[in-house]
Write a protein that holds these residues in place. Structure first.
Motif, PDB file in Angstrom:
ATOM      1  N   MET A 117      31.854  50.969  37.171  1.00 53.05           N
ATOM      2  CA  MET A 117      30.579  51.180  36.482  1.00 53.05           C
ATOM      3  C   MET A 117      30.123  52.631  36.622  1.00 53.05           C
ATOM      4  O   MET A 117      29.557  53.196  35.679  1.00 53.05           O
ATOM      5  N   ARG A 118      30.379  53.240  37.780  1.00 50.94           N
ATOM      6  CA  ARG A 118      30.028  54.650  37.933  1.00 50.94           C
ATOM      7  C   ARG A 118      30.791  55.518  36.949  1.00 50.94           C
ATOM      8  O   ARG A 118      30.247  56.467  36.383  1.00 50.94           O
ATOM      9  N   ARG A 119      32.048  55.221  36.745  1.00 50.60           N
ATOM     10  CA  ARG A 119      32.850  55.979  35.780  1.00 50.60           C
ATOM     11  C   ARG A 119      32.296  55.817  34.375  1.00 50.60           C
ATOM     12  O   ARG A 119      32.403  56.722  33.545  1.00 50.60           O
ATOM     13  N   SER A 120      31.678  54.687  34.075  1.00 52.49           N
ATOM     14  CA  SER A 120      31.119  54.468  32.734  1.00 52.49           C
ATOM     15  C   SER A 120      29.905  55.332  32.463  1.00 52.49           C
ATOM     16  O   SER A 120      29.462  55.452  31.316  1.00 52.49           O
ATOM     17  N   LEU A 121      29.338  55.945  33.513  1.00 48.34           N
ATOM     18  CA  LEU A 121      28.151  56.772  33.364  1.00 48.34           C
ATOM     19  C   LEU A 121      28.474  58.222  33.021  1.00 48.34           C
ATOM     20  O   LEU A 121      27.575  59.060  32.956  1.00 48.34           O
ATOM     21  N   ALA A 122      29.745  58.517  32.788  1.00 50.30           N
ATOM     22  CA  ALA A 122      30.157  59.904  32.536  1.00 50.30           C
ATOM     23  C   ALA A 122      29.752  60.410  31.157  1.00 50.30           C
ATOM     24  O   ALA A 122      29.831  61.602  30.893  1.00 50.30           O
ATOM     25  N   VAL A 123      29.319  59.518  30.267  1.00 49.72           N
ATOM     26  CA  VAL A 123      28.942  59.911  28.908  1.00 49.72           C
ATOM     27  C   VAL A 123      27.432  59.764  28.742  1.00 49.72           C
ATOM     28  O   VAL A 123      26.782  59.037  29.499  1.00 49.72           O
ATOM     29  N   PRO A 124      26.839  60.454  27.743  1.00 48.66           N
ATOM     30  CA  PRO A 124      25.405  60.265  27.480  1.00 48.66           C
ATOM     31  C   PRO A 124      25.114  58.821  27.087  1.00 48.66           C
ATOM     32  O   PRO A 124      25.872  58.206  26.329  1.00 48.66           O
ATOM     33  N   LEU A 125      24.031  58.284  27.592  1.00 52.59           N
ATOM     34  CA  LEU A 125      23.641  56.908  27.303  1.00 52.59           C
ATOM     35  C   LEU A 125      22.130  56.851  27.126  1.00 52.59           C
ATOM     36  O   LEU A 125      21.400  57.663  27.697  1.00 52.59           O
TER      37      LEU A 125
END
Length: 428
Positions: free
Chosen positions: A389-397
């Motif tokens: 889940m931390r890796r999924s935060l690498a893009v703007p959201l």
């Protein structure tokens, strides 16, 4: 939130673009003229105030800009005469072509005009989304499931082809409408999808964009009532929109499907969507197209009284059919992995995700990582879930989505055993 002044300019600018394209016959000139008028409005209105009729103000300025552009590019003769008539504010509005009577709505007319048959289907959809409501390249890319650089190149190539081929835009006749229908449906679906794929901001869903897509879908179905495709498209949008009231919590964060209060779902929209889907399938003899299959998946959720009663094996079957007719549909593949997990367990869902790892485009990677995190947590691998889940935060959201993901990470780090007993689901 979009600035009210900018929103007024954007909406009114889109509405006059169709008329300017039809009269000038040149997409580039019309688009540049409206853009220059928009810039002038954003510069002048804060000081002078929004005019009583924003559309009239923008129309006058856009007409002048169009005439200037035509003269500047040396496009004389017929084009300059037409532009001069536009510039003459004492002259009446150009008489609509007879074919325009079949398309009473400016926005829907503009979509049909942009969906020129000499352009590739994907180019038509991208072009219409760009001119319809001023969606940015990154927003169009997200809605049409491609990368921003690829979309920028597609739009550039499309404009070059229009200019080189001398394509003149006009409202199609009633007989020409069916040939453009597939692309027009793609535009409306893309517009709705854009409302659910916000890249940044403080809201997950652009309610106005979704409402506009629904309005256009209804107009499209009324325009061609015997066609199954717009009927299925409207069914899909209604069945999806019916769940919107329960999708967000009071804090604006997403509520997982299993946790949604189904009493808040719009029962009338569900009933209408189910009727439309049945009618569309009857017209095609049960040979389903992508909109029908997506609507059928949404219908399975809609008819389940509780999350436990959802027929997940049937949803897996429908996703398999959808991927057989749209093999490159990455969101469908991700949705299938979730359905597999629900039907056959999280380990099976993770295996389905593993088949996507090598071919999932980067722009969808954050979704795959978030789904993987939820499934890992369901197998008790909380540290791995938090890492994914931390890796999924690498893009703007959008902020609510980012906050939701951070909350999930915290829960797994601090109370993993509790999360495992609750069996939280990744489907949203």
């Amino acid at each position: 939130m979009e600035d009210p002044l900018a929103q007024t300019v954007r909406l009114e600018g889109a509405r006059i673009l169709a008329t300017l394209i039809r009269t000038v016959g040149d997409l580039g000139i019309a688009e540049d003229a409206v853009q220059e008028a928009t810039i002038a409005a954003l510069r002048d209105w804060p000081a002078s105030g929004v005019p009583e009729s924003p559309r009239a103000w923008l129309t006058v300025v856009a007409r002048r800009k169009a005439l200037d552009l035509i003269r500047r590019e040396g496009l004389r003769d017929r084009k300059e005469r037409e532009a001069t008539e536009l510039f003459d504010q004492t002259a009446p509005e150009p008489t609509p072509e007879p074919s325009a009577a079949a398309l009473p709505d400016d926005q829907l007319r503009l979509i049909f005009v942009c969906c020129h048959p000499t352009l590739a289907p994907e180019a038509r959809v991208a072009l219409a989304l760009r001119t319809l409501c001023g969606l940015g390249v990154e927003e169009i890319a997200a809605a049409l499931l491609t990368s921003e650089p690829a979309m920028a190149k597609r739009l550039t190539r499309t404009r070059q082809k229009i200019k080189q081929a001398g394509i003149r835009y006009r409202v199609p006749t009633a007989e020409e409408l069916p040939a453009r229908l597939a692309a027009v449906c793609g535009v409306v679906h893309g517009l709705y999808t854009a409302g659910h794929t916000r890249l940044t901001g403080d809201a997950l869903i652009d309610v106005d964009l979704c409402a506009e897509a629904l309005r256009l879908a209804r107009l499209l179905r009324g325009l061609l009532p015997g066609e199954p495709q717009p009927e299925a498209l409207l069914a899909l949008l209604l069945l999806t929109e019916a769940r919107r009231p329960a999708r967000l919590g009071t804090d604006g964060e997403p509520v997982l499907l299993a946790d949604q209060d189904r009493s808040r779902w719009d029962a009338s929209a569900i009933d209408e969507g189910l009727r439309l889907l049945a009618g569309s399938l009857d017209r095609t003899g049960g040979q389903a197209d992508p909109y029908q299959l997506q609507a059928a998946i949404a219908a399975q959720h809609a008819i389940a009284r509780t999350a436990v009663e959802t027929d997940w094996p049937e949803i897996v079957r429908l996703f398999d059919l959808l991927m057989s007719v749209q093999p490159g549909n990455t969101p469908a593949a991700l949705g299938r992995a979730v359905a597999v997990a629900e039907a056959y367990g999280p380990a099976a869902g993770l295996a389905a995700l593993d088949t996507l790892d090598a071919r999932t485009p980067d722009e969808h990677d954050h979704r795959r990582l978030a789904i993987r995190a939820e499934l890992l947590a369901r197998t008790g691998r909380f540290a791995d879930a938090a890492a994914s889940m931390r890796r999924s935060l690498a893009v703007p959201l959008p902020e609510p989505d980012r906050a939701h993901r951070l909350r999930r990470i915290a829960a797994w780090e601090l109370g993993g055993e509790k999360e495992g007993r609750e069996g939280r689901r990744p489907a949203g």
